[in-house]
Design a protein around this motif. Structure first.
Motif, PDB file in Angstrom:
ATOM      1  N   VAL A  27       0.238 -20.125   9.839  1.00 43.47           N
ATOM      2  CA  VAL A  27      -0.927 -19.897  10.692  1.00 43.47           C
ATOM      3  C   VAL A  27      -2.147 -20.622  10.147  1.00 43.47           C
ATOM      4  N   HIS A  28      -2.788 -21.375  11.030  1.00 43.53           N
ATOM      5  CA  HIS A  28      -4.064 -22.019  10.726  1.00 43.53           C
ATOM      6  C   HIS A  28      -5.126 -21.282  11.549  1.00 43.53           C
ATOM      7  N   GLY A  29      -6.131 -20.750  10.867  1.00 45.48           N
ATOM      8  CA  GLY A  29      -7.164 -19.973  11.536  1.00 45.48           C
ATOM      9  C   GLY A  29      -8.428 -20.781  11.681  1.00 45.48           C
ATOM     10  N   MET A  30      -8.857 -21.000  12.918  1.00 50.45           N
ATOM     11  CA  MET A  30     -10.040 -21.817  13.173  1.00 50.45           C
ATOM     12  C   MET A  30     -11.280 -20.947  13.300  1.00 50.45           C
ATOM     13  N   GLY A  42      -7.515 -14.400   3.088  1.00 53.27           N
ATOM     14  CA  GLY A  42      -7.076 -13.033   2.849  1.00 53.27           C
ATOM     15  C   GLY A  42      -6.137 -12.519   3.924  1.00 53.27           C
ATOM     16  N   LEU A  43      -6.286 -13.042   5.155  1.00 49.91           N
ATOM     17  CA  LEU A  43      -5.403 -12.655   6.254  1.00 49.91           C
ATOM     18  C   LEU A  43      -4.081 -13.409   6.215  1.00 49.91           C
ATOM     19  N   GLY A  44      -4.018 -14.426   5.338  1.00 51.29           N
ATOM     20  CA  GLY A  44      -2.784 -15.199   5.214  1.00 51.29           C
ATOM     21  C   GLY A  44      -2.796 -16.526   5.931  1.00 51.29           C
ATOM     22  N   ALA A  45      -3.965 -16.932   6.456  1.00 52.80           N
ATOM     23  CA  ALA A  45      -4.052 -18.165   7.236  1.00 52.80           C
ATOM     24  C   ALA A  45      -4.634 -19.306   6.414  1.00 52.80           C
ATOM     25  N   VAL A  46      -4.355 -20.513   6.842  1.00 50.18           N
ATOM     26  CA  VAL A  46      -5.006 -21.709   6.304  1.00 50.18           C
ATOM     27  C   VAL A  46      -6.323 -21.882   7.062  1.00 50.18           C
ATOM     28  N   PRO A  47      -7.479 -21.846   6.380  1.00 48.17           N
ATOM     29  CA  PRO A  47      -8.748 -21.951   7.106  1.00 48.17           C
ATOM     30  C   PRO A  47      -8.967 -23.346   7.696  1.00 48.17           C
ATOM     31  N   VAL A  48      -9.497 -23.368   8.918  1.00 48.58           N
ATOM     32  CA  VAL A  48      -9.859 -24.604   9.594  1.00 48.58           C
ATOM     33  C   VAL A  48     -11.269 -24.399  10.141  1.00 48.58           C
ATOM     34  N   VAL A  49     -12.230 -25.189   9.663  1.00 47.50           N
ATOM     35  CA  VAL A  49     -13.615 -25.047  10.103  1.00 47.50           C
ATOM     36  C   VAL A  49     -13.917 -26.096  11.168  1.00 47.50           C
ATOM     37  N   ALA A  50     -14.275 -25.620  12.357  1.00 45.53           N
ATOM     38  CA  ALA A  50     -14.613 -26.524  13.453  1.00 45.53           C
ATOM     39  C   ALA A  50     -15.400 -25.771  14.509  1.00 45.53           C
ATOM     40  N   GLN A  57     -14.763 -32.496  16.483  1.00 49.49           N
ATOM     41  CA  GLN A  57     -14.350 -31.558  15.437  1.00 49.49           C
ATOM     42  C   GLN A  57     -13.040 -30.868  15.810  1.00 49.49           C
ATOM     43  N   VAL A  58     -12.907 -30.491  17.071  1.00 53.80           N
ATOM     44  CA  VAL A  58     -11.676 -29.825  17.510  1.00 53.80           C
ATOM     45  C   VAL A  58     -10.491 -30.778  17.397  1.00 53.80           C
ATOM     46  N   ALA A  59     -10.678 -32.019  17.833  1.00 49.36           N
ATOM     47  CA  ALA A  59      -9.594 -33.004  17.761  1.00 49.36           C
ATOM     48  C   ALA A  59      -9.159 -33.222  16.314  1.00 49.36           C
ATOM     49  N   GLU A  60     -10.146 -33.290  15.395  1.00 49.63           N
ATOM     50  CA  GLU A  60      -9.815 -33.496  13.980  1.00 49.63           C
ATOM     51  C   GLU A  60      -9.071 -32.289  13.415  1.00 49.63           C
ATOM     52  N   ALA A  61      -9.553 -31.080  13.751  1.00 53.82           N
ATOM     53  CA  ALA A  61      -8.928 -29.860  13.239  1.00 53.82           C
ATOM     54  C   ALA A  61      -7.496 -29.718  13.736  1.00 53.82           C
ATOM     55  N   VAL A  62      -7.299 -29.926  15.020  1.00 52.46           N
ATOM     56  CA  VAL A  62      -5.957 -29.808  15.586  1.00 52.46           C
ATOM     57  C   VAL A  62      -5.063 -30.928  15.071  1.00 52.46           C
ATOM     58  N   GLY A  63      -5.637 -32.100  14.918  1.00 57.76           N
ATOM     59  CA  GLY A  63      -4.858 -33.221  14.394  1.00 57.76           C
ATOM     60  C   GLY A  63      -4.370 -32.970  12.984  1.00 57.76           C
ATOM     61  N   ARG A  64      -5.186 -32.303  12.158  1.00 59.37           N
ATOM     62  CA  ARG A  64      -4.766 -31.980  10.789  1.00 59.37           C
ATOM     63  C   ARG A  64      -3.703 -30.893  10.781  1.00 59.37           C
ATOM     64  N   LEU A 103      -9.825 -27.696  23.379  1.00 61.98           N
ATOM     65  CA  LEU A 103      -8.562 -27.297  22.759  1.00 61.98           C
ATOM     66  C   LEU A 103      -7.361 -27.884  23.492  1.00 61.98           C
ATOM     67  N   LEU A 104      -7.423 -27.887  24.820  1.00 61.86           N
ATOM     68  CA  LEU A 104      -6.321 -28.465  25.595  1.00 61.86           C
ATOM     69  C   LEU A 104      -6.182 -29.964  25.333  1.00 61.86           C
ATOM     70  N   SER A 105      -7.300 -30.658  25.303  1.00 59.66           N
ATOM     71  CA  SER A 105      -7.249 -32.106  25.061  1.00 59.66           C
ATOM     72  C   SER A 105      -6.662 -32.405  23.686  1.00 59.66           C
ATOM     73  N   ALA A 106      -7.120 -31.676  22.685  1.00 63.87           N
ATOM     74  CA  ALA A 106      -6.597 -31.885  21.331  1.00 63.87           C
ATOM     75  C   ALA A 106      -5.132 -31.480  21.236  1.00 63.87           C
ATOM     76  N   GLY A 107      -4.771 -30.398  21.924  1.00 62.99           N
ATOM     77  CA  GLY A 107      -3.388 -29.944  21.911  1.00 62.99           C
ATOM     78  C   GLY A 107      -2.453 -30.933  22.563  1.00 62.99           C
ATOM     79  N   GLN A 108      -2.893 -31.527  23.647  1.00 67.39           N
ATOM     80  CA  GLN A 108      -2.060 -32.531  24.320  1.00 67.39           C
ATOM     81  C   GLN A 108      -1.821 -33.736  23.416  1.00 67.39           C
ATOM     82  N   ALA A 109      -2.838 -34.100  22.650  1.00 68.68           N
ATOM     83  CA  ALA A 109      -2.721 -35.275  21.784  1.00 68.68           C
ATOM     84  C   ALA A 109      -1.664 -35.095  20.703  1.00 68.68           C
ATOM     85  N   VAL A 110      -1.416 -33.861  20.277  1.00 70.82           N
ATOM     86  CA  VAL A 110      -0.417 -33.636  19.217  1.00 70.82           C
ATOM     87  C   VAL A 110       0.860 -33.006  19.763  1.00 70.82           C
ATOM     88  N   GLY A 111       0.954 -32.810  21.077  1.00 74.75           N
ATOM     89  CA  GLY A 111       2.191 -32.308  21.669  1.00 74.75           C
ATOM     90  C   GLY A 111       2.434 -30.823  21.501  1.00 74.75           C
TER      91      GLY A 111
END
Length: 308
Positions: A27-30, A42-50, A57-64, A103-111
């Motif tokens: 889980v990556h938590g944005m 602490g919740l068990g997620a990988v932090p993503v700041v965007a 910023q969203v495209a970069e976060a989702v891309g990573r 989010l949809l645009s970034a999600g489409q870019a990474v499938g």
């Protein structure tokens, strides 16, 4: 699966992330706040700041993160004034429009294979029976003070369901109660009821559907794993008119019974939106979610849930 939860530090995000981690997902938590990274760890997620409103910023976060699933739980609700509901929800409305599109645009870019998004039950048409299912129409003429809010909800739903490149899933949650919500010990709405500042307007025939935030998280986790394209009402088993649940909540809190006021008085302090929600709202059925997501709320009724 690799899952990106946008809005991971909100009331439902804090419940959802540990459930997904326990189920074995990565889980990556944005969050837009640098200061909440330790909370996410602490919740068990990988932090993503965007910032969800910044497409780059969203495209970069989702891309990573390169998630297989995105869960959109973004809201920014401050104080709620029903007389100015669109103003109260202005920031959330942007997250439901611009944020969803980003989010949809970034999600489409990474499938991304599945996109799960938060919606709300209270947009159903105020005609016909008291309880609606996912096939029923939405309100074509919402109260003036909530038109922008309903329009933002519909934008989110149409964008997610219209994304043919992924499985778009919309969760129409009931009114949240429980930890981190305004209907919790010390919460804004709870205190209004306790202090008799939440009157019963008119006949109180508006039907509300509730859901404990932990049950909402369980249903969301089920949708991540088993949901298919479409809408699910995520509510408890007992839609109830305001005239029934509001006095019961007051009694549970040890408060005096709510004051009763006529519609015209209710309109003065809560606007047309408040009157509509008190007298005309329709509840929602959870039959589809129980059937297709193989989910059952641990708090099947707000009666036991409020007491707990």
């Amino acid at each position: 699966m690799r899952i990106l939860v946008a809005g991971a530090t909100g009331a439902i995000g804090r419940q959802l992330v540990p459930r997904l981690v326990t189920a074995g997902h990565e889980v990556h938590g944005m969050t837009r706040s640098e200061s909440k990274q330790d909370l996410l760890r602490g919740l068990g997620a990988v932090p993503v700041v965007a910032d969800a409103l910044d497409p780059d910023q969203v495209a970069e976060a989702v891309g990573r993160a390169r998630p297989e699933v995105i869960v959109h739980e973004l809201t920014a609700i401050g104080g709620l004034d029903l007389r100015q509901m669109d103003r109260s929800f202005a920031a959330t409305n942007r997250l439901r429009t611009e944020g969803t599109d980003n989010l949809l645009s970034a999600g489409q870019a990474v499938g991304v294979r599945r996109f799960v998004a938060q919606s709300y039950f209270a947009a159903y048409a105020r005609t016909g029976g008291p309880v609606k299912n996912e096939e029923d129409a939405v309100d074509p003429s919402p109260a003036r003070e909530m038109r922008e809010t309903v329009a933002a909800i519909l934008h989110l739903e149409e964008a997610v369901l219209g994304a043919q490149w992924t499985q778009g899933i919309v969760l129409r949650y009931g009114g949240f109660y429980g930890p981190g919500t305004s209907l919790a010990p010390g919460g804004d709405q709870t205190e209004m009821v306790r202090k008799r500042r939440f009157p019963l307007v008119g006949d109180g025939a508006g039907v509300w559907s509730f859901i404990h935030v932990a049950d909402a998280a369980d249903a969301t986790a089920a949708a991540v794993e088993r949901g298919t394209r479409g809408i699910y009402n995520i509510v408890d088993d007992e839609p109830a008119p305001v005239a029934e649940w509001l006095p019961a909540l007051a009694q549970t809190l040890g408060a005096k019974a709510p004051m009763r006021v006529p519609r015209f008085v209710g309109r003065l302090f809560a606007g047309e939106t408040g009157v509509v929600m008190m007298t005309e709202l329709r509840g929602a059925s959870n039959a589809k979610a129980k059937r297709e997501l193989v989910w059952r709320p641990a708090h099947p009724s707000w009666r036991q849930g409020f007491a707990a």
